[in-house]
Design a protein around this motif. Structure first.
Motif, PDB file in Angstrom:
ATOM      1  N   GLN A 324      19.939  45.532  45.387  1.00 43.34           N
ATOM      2  CA  GLN A 324      21.305  45.017  45.351  1.00 43.34           C
ATOM      3  C   GLN A 324      21.595  44.560  43.924  1.00 43.34           C
ATOM      4  O   GLN A 324      20.934  43.647  43.424  1.00 43.34           O
ATOM      5  CB  GLN A 324      21.441  43.804  46.280  1.00 43.34           C
ATOM      6  CG  GLN A 324      21.043  44.078  47.711  1.00 43.34           C
ATOM      7  CD  GLN A 324      22.219  44.520  48.554  1.00 43.34           C
ATOM      8  OE1 GLN A 324      23.314  44.679  48.048  1.00 43.34           O
ATOM      9  NE2 GLN A 324      21.993  44.725  49.829  1.00 43.34           N
ATOM     10  N   ILE A 325      22.577  45.192  43.306  1.00 46.88           N
ATOM     11  CA  ILE A 325      22.934  44.843  41.925  1.00 46.88           C
ATOM     12  C   ILE A 325      24.190  43.969  41.971  1.00 46.88           C
ATOM     13  O   ILE A 325      25.242  44.410  42.441  1.00 46.88           O
ATOM     14  CB  ILE A 325      23.223  46.125  41.098  1.00 46.88           C
ATOM     15  CG1 ILE A 325      22.015  47.070  41.111  1.00 46.88           C
ATOM     16  CG2 ILE A 325      23.652  45.767  39.677  1.00 46.88           C
ATOM     17  CD1 ILE A 325      20.810  46.593  40.348  1.00 46.88           C
ATOM     18  N   PRO A 326      24.079  42.712  41.518  1.00 49.41           N
ATOM     19  CA  PRO A 326      25.265  41.851  41.585  1.00 49.41           C
ATOM     20  C   PRO A 326      26.275  42.209  40.493  1.00 49.41           C
ATOM     21  O   PRO A 326      25.887  42.435  39.346  1.00 49.41           O
ATOM     22  CB  PRO A 326      24.687  40.452  41.345  1.00 49.41           C
ATOM     23  CG  PRO A 326      23.463  40.688  40.524  1.00 49.41           C
ATOM     24  CD  PRO A 326      22.911  42.041  40.931  1.00 49.41           C
ATOM     25  N   PHE A 327      27.540  42.288  40.880  1.00 52.83           N
ATOM     26  CA  PHE A 327      28.569  42.577  39.872  1.00 52.83           C
ATOM     27  C   PHE A 327      29.636  41.493  39.818  1.00 52.83           C
ATOM     28  O   PHE A 327      30.495  41.501  38.951  1.00 52.83           O
ATOM     29  CB  PHE A 327      29.234  43.940  40.139  1.00 52.83           C
ATOM     30  CG  PHE A 327      29.912  44.054  41.482  1.00 52.83           C
ATOM     31  CD1 PHE A 327      29.253  44.617  42.557  1.00 52.83           C
ATOM     32  CD2 PHE A 327      31.216  43.598  41.673  1.00 52.83           C
ATOM     33  CE1 PHE A 327      29.864  44.737  43.800  1.00 52.83           C
ATOM     34  CE2 PHE A 327      31.842  43.703  42.909  1.00 52.83           C
ATOM     35  CZ  PHE A 327      31.157  44.280  43.981  1.00 52.83           C
ATOM     36  N   GLN A 328      29.581  40.561  40.780  1.00 49.07           N
ATOM     37  CA  GLN A 328      30.650  39.560  40.837  1.00 49.07           C
ATOM     38  C   GLN A 328      30.113  38.261  41.433  1.00 49.07           C
ATOM     39  O   GLN A 328      29.263  38.287  42.326  1.00 49.07           O
ATOM     40  CB  GLN A 328      31.761  40.091  41.756  1.00 49.07           C
ATOM     41  CG  GLN A 328      32.926  39.133  41.930  1.00 49.07           C
ATOM     42  CD  GLN A 328      34.027  39.688  42.814  1.00 49.07           C
ATOM     43  OE1 GLN A 328      33.800  40.634  43.577  1.00 49.07           O
ATOM     44  NE2 GLN A 328      35.195  39.104  42.756  1.00 49.07           N
ATOM     45  N   PHE A 329      30.601  37.139  40.911  1.00 48.08           N
ATOM     46  CA  PHE A 329      30.370  35.887  41.635  1.00 48.08           C
ATOM     47  C   PHE A 329      31.624  35.045  41.612  1.00 48.08           C
ATOM     48  O   PHE A 329      32.515  35.210  40.754  1.00 48.08           O
ATOM     49  CB  PHE A 329      29.155  35.104  41.103  1.00 48.08           C
ATOM     50  CG  PHE A 329      29.309  34.468  39.737  1.00 48.08           C
ATOM     51  CD1 PHE A 329      30.161  33.386  39.509  1.00 48.08           C
ATOM     52  CD2 PHE A 329      28.559  34.929  38.660  1.00 48.08           C
ATOM     53  CE1 PHE A 329      30.284  32.798  38.258  1.00 48.08           C
ATOM     54  CE2 PHE A 329      28.666  34.354  37.398  1.00 48.08           C
ATOM     55  CZ  PHE A 329      29.538  33.289  37.201  1.00 48.08           C
ATOM     56  N   SER A 330      31.665  34.138  42.586  1.00 47.90           N
ATOM     57  CA  SER A 330      32.694  33.103  42.587  1.00 47.90           C
ATOM     58  C   SER A 330      31.957  31.790  42.779  1.00 47.90           C
ATOM     59  O   SER A 330      30.996  31.718  43.555  1.00 47.90           O
ATOM     60  CB  SER A 330      33.679  33.348  43.735  1.00 47.90           C
ATOM     61  OG  SER A 330      34.518  32.212  43.895  1.00 47.90           O
ATOM     62  N   VAL A 331      32.370  30.781  42.043  1.00 42.52           N
ATOM     63  CA  VAL A 331      31.774  29.445  42.198  1.00 42.52           C
ATOM     64  C   VAL A 331      32.911  28.434  42.293  1.00 42.52           C
ATOM     65  O   VAL A 331      33.806  28.414  41.432  1.00 42.52           O
ATOM     66  CB  VAL A 331      30.861  29.082  40.994  1.00 42.52           C
ATOM     67  CG1 VAL A 331      30.301  27.670  41.163  1.00 42.52           C
ATOM     68  CG2 VAL A 331      29.723  30.075  40.844  1.00 42.52           C
ATOM     69  N   HIS A 332      32.901  27.634  43.342  1.00 42.85           N
ATOM     70  CA  HIS A 332      33.785  26.472  43.403  1.00 42.85           C
ATOM     71  C   HIS A 332      32.915  25.238  43.227  1.00 42.85           C
ATOM     72  O   HIS A 332      31.899  25.090  43.916  1.00 42.85           O
ATOM     73  CB  HIS A 332      34.538  26.413  44.748  1.00 42.85           C
ATOM     74  CG  HIS A 332      35.829  27.165  44.710  1.00 42.85           C
ATOM     75  ND1 HIS A 332      35.945  28.482  45.083  1.00 42.85           N
ATOM     76  CD2 HIS A 332      37.082  26.761  44.324  1.00 42.85           C
ATOM     77  CE1 HIS A 332      37.207  28.884  44.939  1.00 42.85           C
ATOM     78  NE2 HIS A 332      37.922  27.859  44.477  1.00 42.85           N
ATOM     79  N   ILE A 333      33.321  24.377  42.308  1.00 43.39           N
ATOM     80  CA  ILE A 333      32.509  23.188  42.030  1.00 43.39           C
ATOM     81  C   ILE A 333      33.235  21.958  42.559  1.00 43.39           C
ATOM     82  O   ILE A 333      34.400  21.722  42.227  1.00 43.39           O
ATOM     83  CB  ILE A 333      32.262  23.018  40.510  1.00 43.39           C
ATOM     84  CG1 ILE A 333      31.694  24.318  39.916  1.00 43.39           C
ATOM     85  CG2 ILE A 333      31.310  21.858  40.252  1.00 43.39           C
ATOM     86  CD1 ILE A 333      31.573  24.293  38.398  1.00 43.39           C
ATOM     87  N   ASN A 334      32.511  21.217  43.382  1.00 44.38           N
ATOM     88  CA  ASN A 334      33.054  19.957  43.863  1.00 44.38           C
ATOM     89  C   ASN A 334      32.315  18.835  43.120  1.00 44.38           C
ATOM     90  O   ASN A 334      31.157  18.556  43.401  1.00 44.38           O
ATOM     91  CB  ASN A 334      32.837  19.862  45.383  1.00 44.38           C
ATOM     92  CG  ASN A 334      33.518  18.647  45.972  1.00 44.38           C
ATOM     93  OD1 ASN A 334      34.346  18.022  45.320  1.00 44.38           O
ATOM     94  ND2 ASN A 334      33.157  18.303  47.191  1.00 44.38           N
ATOM     95  N   ARG A 335      33.013  18.247  42.127  1.00 41.83           N
ATOM     96  CA  ARG A 335      32.340  17.211  41.335  1.00 41.83           C
ATOM     97  C   ARG A 335      32.491  15.847  41.978  1.00 41.83           C
ATOM     98  O   ARG A 335      31.668  14.965  41.815  1.00 41.83           O
ATOM     99  CB  ARG A 335      32.894  17.173  39.909  1.00 41.83           C
ATOM    100  CG  ARG A 335      32.642  18.480  39.169  1.00 41.83           C
ATOM    101  CD  ARG A 335      32.876  18.347  37.677  1.00 41.83           C
ATOM    102  NE  ARG A 335      32.837  19.665  37.056  1.00 41.83           N
ATOM    103  CZ  ARG A 335      31.727  20.302  36.710  1.00 41.83           C
ATOM    104  NH1 ARG A 335      30.552  19.722  36.896  1.00 41.83           N
ATOM    105  NH2 ARG A 335      31.775  21.500  36.161  1.00 41.83           N
ATOM    106  N   CYS A 336      33.590  15.695  42.711  1.00 39.61           N
ATOM    107  CA  CYS A 336      33.869  14.397  43.313  1.00 39.61           C
ATOM    108  C   CYS A 336      34.759  14.672  44.521  1.00 39.61           C
ATOM    109  O   CYS A 336      35.686  15.485  44.439  1.00 39.61           O
ATOM    110  CB  CYS A 336      34.589  13.534  42.273  1.00 39.61           C
ATOM    111  SG  CYS A 336      35.518  12.186  42.966  1.00 39.61           S
ATOM    112  N   ASP A 481      35.782  33.256  49.851  1.00 36.62           N
ATOM    113  CA  ASP A 481      34.473  32.908  50.412  1.00 36.62           C
ATOM    114  C   ASP A 481      34.037  31.515  49.958  1.00 36.62           C
ATOM    115  O   ASP A 481      33.608  30.697  50.770  1.00 36.62           O
ATOM    116  CB  ASP A 481      33.416  33.928  49.958  1.00 36.62           C
ATOM    117  CG  ASP A 481      33.294  35.091  50.935  1.00 36.62           C
ATOM    118  OD1 ASP A 481      33.746  34.963  52.081  1.00 36.62           O
ATOM    119  OD2 ASP A 481      32.748  36.140  50.545  1.00 36.62           O
ATOM    120  N   THR A 482      34.148  31.247  48.654  1.00 35.51           N
ATOM    121  CA  THR A 482      33.620  29.965  48.168  1.00 35.51           C
ATOM    122  C   THR A 482      34.576  28.804  48.451  1.00 35.51           C
ATOM    123  O   THR A 482      34.134  27.721  48.831  1.00 35.51           O
ATOM    124  CB  THR A 482      33.269  30.041  46.668  1.00 35.51           C
ATOM    125  OG1 THR A 482      34.393  30.557  45.958  1.00 35.51           O
ATOM    126  CG2 THR A 482      32.069  30.915  46.427  1.00 35.51           C
TER     127      THR A 482
END
Ligand code: SF4
Length: 496
Positions: A324-336, A481-482
């Motif tokens: 599986q070759i990754p080509f994309q990511f999504s990240v949501h960051i919850n800092r607070c 998704d994220t």
């Protein structure tokens, strides 16, 4: 129903139809007598077919001097060209032979010894399945009846230990498995009787109803499933979570509805939860388990999701077949908890290996402390470890992530929360709508398979006029998704 028009002499049974007939005679009857009822193959099936072609092309490179039979003419032309090539004793690709009602094309016939031939069937899979013996057994029977002296039978398939370094080396990409003994002693011997029964079934005025069963999915998903299974009510017993056998037994007893499963039937704890929620229409939640899970999440929390694609022929150095070759990511960051989550994403462009850019950007985004949350986290971790194998500079960093990973699938797989509308599935596609009201239904790209196919199409093929639009849709899909995961966790907090 249309009157049957087939007589024995008219039936031409190819190897694919022979396999269809072994799976189900009703399917076979429809293929011959009402082919219009059979739906066109879906995009996934077409993609598998294309991959098979690609693998076949590499297999041919292993047989120098080989000639491919021209099948652009008539059926008889194909047979004639084959017999001319056979007479020349050269390796023959797509060799067409017929005997009686049977017909097949051999992927490769290799001349060996005195007048003998090896039969080589090429598959794009990585292992030997029983259906391949059946497939080669049909060919062996037919070719020997047609007058060929077959010495050995081989399955040629993908060796997933192969690692690409430079140009593809077909002799390392492909492995040959000798199946001669099984084919000669067992699988070819049953062909004659099977064919006779199939001809009887095809030429009958109607099919004998076999009833639905595990054969509808084994060895292949049957294209008539939607038709044959349509008698089931919407909330049927096949929605039972991870229970493959019981639904068929229930159907035999005339129990179709999930809510009608008798109390006397022993069920797993999860199936019992499912039935209870089905009857009440209300979700089940175990507050202690939910609280315990939520306590494992630390701020800042990074909600991650990857999209990948795979191919039997590794496209880049330091990658294996089907990796599986990754080509994309999504990240949501919850800092607070009181702030809106911050969004970061990566979507590779160009035809170079996307992994270096993917890993570098991900390391920048997810920093070195706080929880990393994924839905079915073992997938994301596997991708990262495989990338670190190819790019060892990331090894230490990937190892450091292990202690930070939290799997959001866990509370759902444990049935700490279950809603009847999850329909027996813990996938994010089923969990997200019941907890948040958001859904993937109206998205043009709304599942991983489509994302992967569309990315590949607009990045690596010339069919890419809509590239900008597709990239936007990919961003929207992965981001849902994220962001969805962030919202799922919020809802779980409300339940604890
Ligand atoms: S869905 Fe099942 S019963 Fe119907 S034709 Fe296919 S294999 Fe046979």
């Amino acid at each position: 129903m249309e009157k049957n028009k087939y007589t024995k002499n008219l039936v031409r049974l190819s190897k694919t139809k022979y396999l269809n007939g072994l799976q189900c005679k009703k399917l076979l009857w429809y293929i011959y007598n009402e082919p219009g009822v059979i739906p066109e193959p879906d995009e996934d099936t077409k993609a598998v077919f294309d991959q098979g072609q690609l693998v076949g092309d590499y297999a041919k490179k292993l047989f120098s001097g080989g000639v491919e039979v021209d099948h652009t003419g008539s059926f008889d032309d194909g047979l004639k060209s084959t017999s001319e090539l056979i007479a020349k004793r050269v390796p023959v690709f797509e060799a067409a032979l017929a005997h009686g009602n049977c017909y097949a094309r051999a992927d490769i016939l290799e001349p060996v010894g005195k007048g003998k031939w090896n039969l080589i069937e090429v598959k794009s899979s990585t292992d030997l399945k029983e259906v391949y013996y059946t497939d080669i057994g049909f060919q062996y029977y037919l070719y020997t009846k047609a007058g060929l002296d077959i010495d050995k039978c081989y399955l040629m398939c993908i060796d997933n230990n192969y690692v690409r370094r430079g140009d593809i080396e077909p002799e390392k990409l492909l492995k040959k498995i000798d199946v001669t003994a099984e084919v000669k002693e067992t699988y070819s011997k049953i062909v004659e009787n099977n064919v006779a029964e199939m001809i009887k079934a095809i030429t009958a005025e109607n099919y004998i109803e076999p009833g639905i069963g595990p054969h509808c999915h084994d060895p292949y998903g049957c294209p008539l499933t939607a038709k044959c299974w349509s008698f089931l009510p919407e909330r049927n017993v096949f929605l039972l979570y991870r229970n493959n056998k019981l639904p068929f037994a229930l159907i035999k007893d005339g129990i179709y509805e999930l809510s009608r499963i008798p109390e006397t039937i022993a069920l797993s704890e999860k199936n019992q939860i499912q039935i209870n929620t089905e009857k009440t229409g209300k979700p089940h939640s175990d507050r202690d388990k939910i609280r315990e899970f939520l306590d494992t999440i630390e701020l800042p929390s990074y909600y991650i999701d990857f999209e990948t694609w795979q191919s039997p022929i590794p496209m880049f150095d330091n990658s294996r077949p089907y990796q599986q070759i990754p080509f994309q990511f999504s990240v949501h960051i919850n800092r607070c908890n009181n702030l809106l989550p911050e969004h970061h994403s990566f979507l590779a462009d160009g035809t170079d290996d996307p992994r270096p850019g993917f890993m570098a950007r991900l390391r920048e985004v997810i920093g070195n402390k706080g929880s990393i949350i994924a839905f079915n986290a073992s997938f994301e971790m596997r991708i990262l470890k495989e990338c670190a194998e190819a790019f060892p500079q990331y090894k230490e960093w990937v190892e450091s992530l292990e202690g930070r990973i939290v799997d959001l699938l866990q509370p759902f797989r444990d049935f700490a929360y279950y809603h009847p509308k999850q329909d027996g599935s813990c996938s994010i596609k089923n969990v997200l709508p019941v907890l948040t009201g958001k859904s993937y239904n109206n998205m043009k790209i709304g599942d991983g398979g489509t994302a992967s196919r569309e990315y590949f199409r607009v990045t690596f093929t010339k069919d890419n006029e809509d590239k900008a639009k597709i990239r936007k849709l990919l961003e929207e899909y992965c981001a849902l998704d994220t962001l969805g995961m962030v919202e799922i966790v919020e809802r779980l907090h409300n339940l604890k």
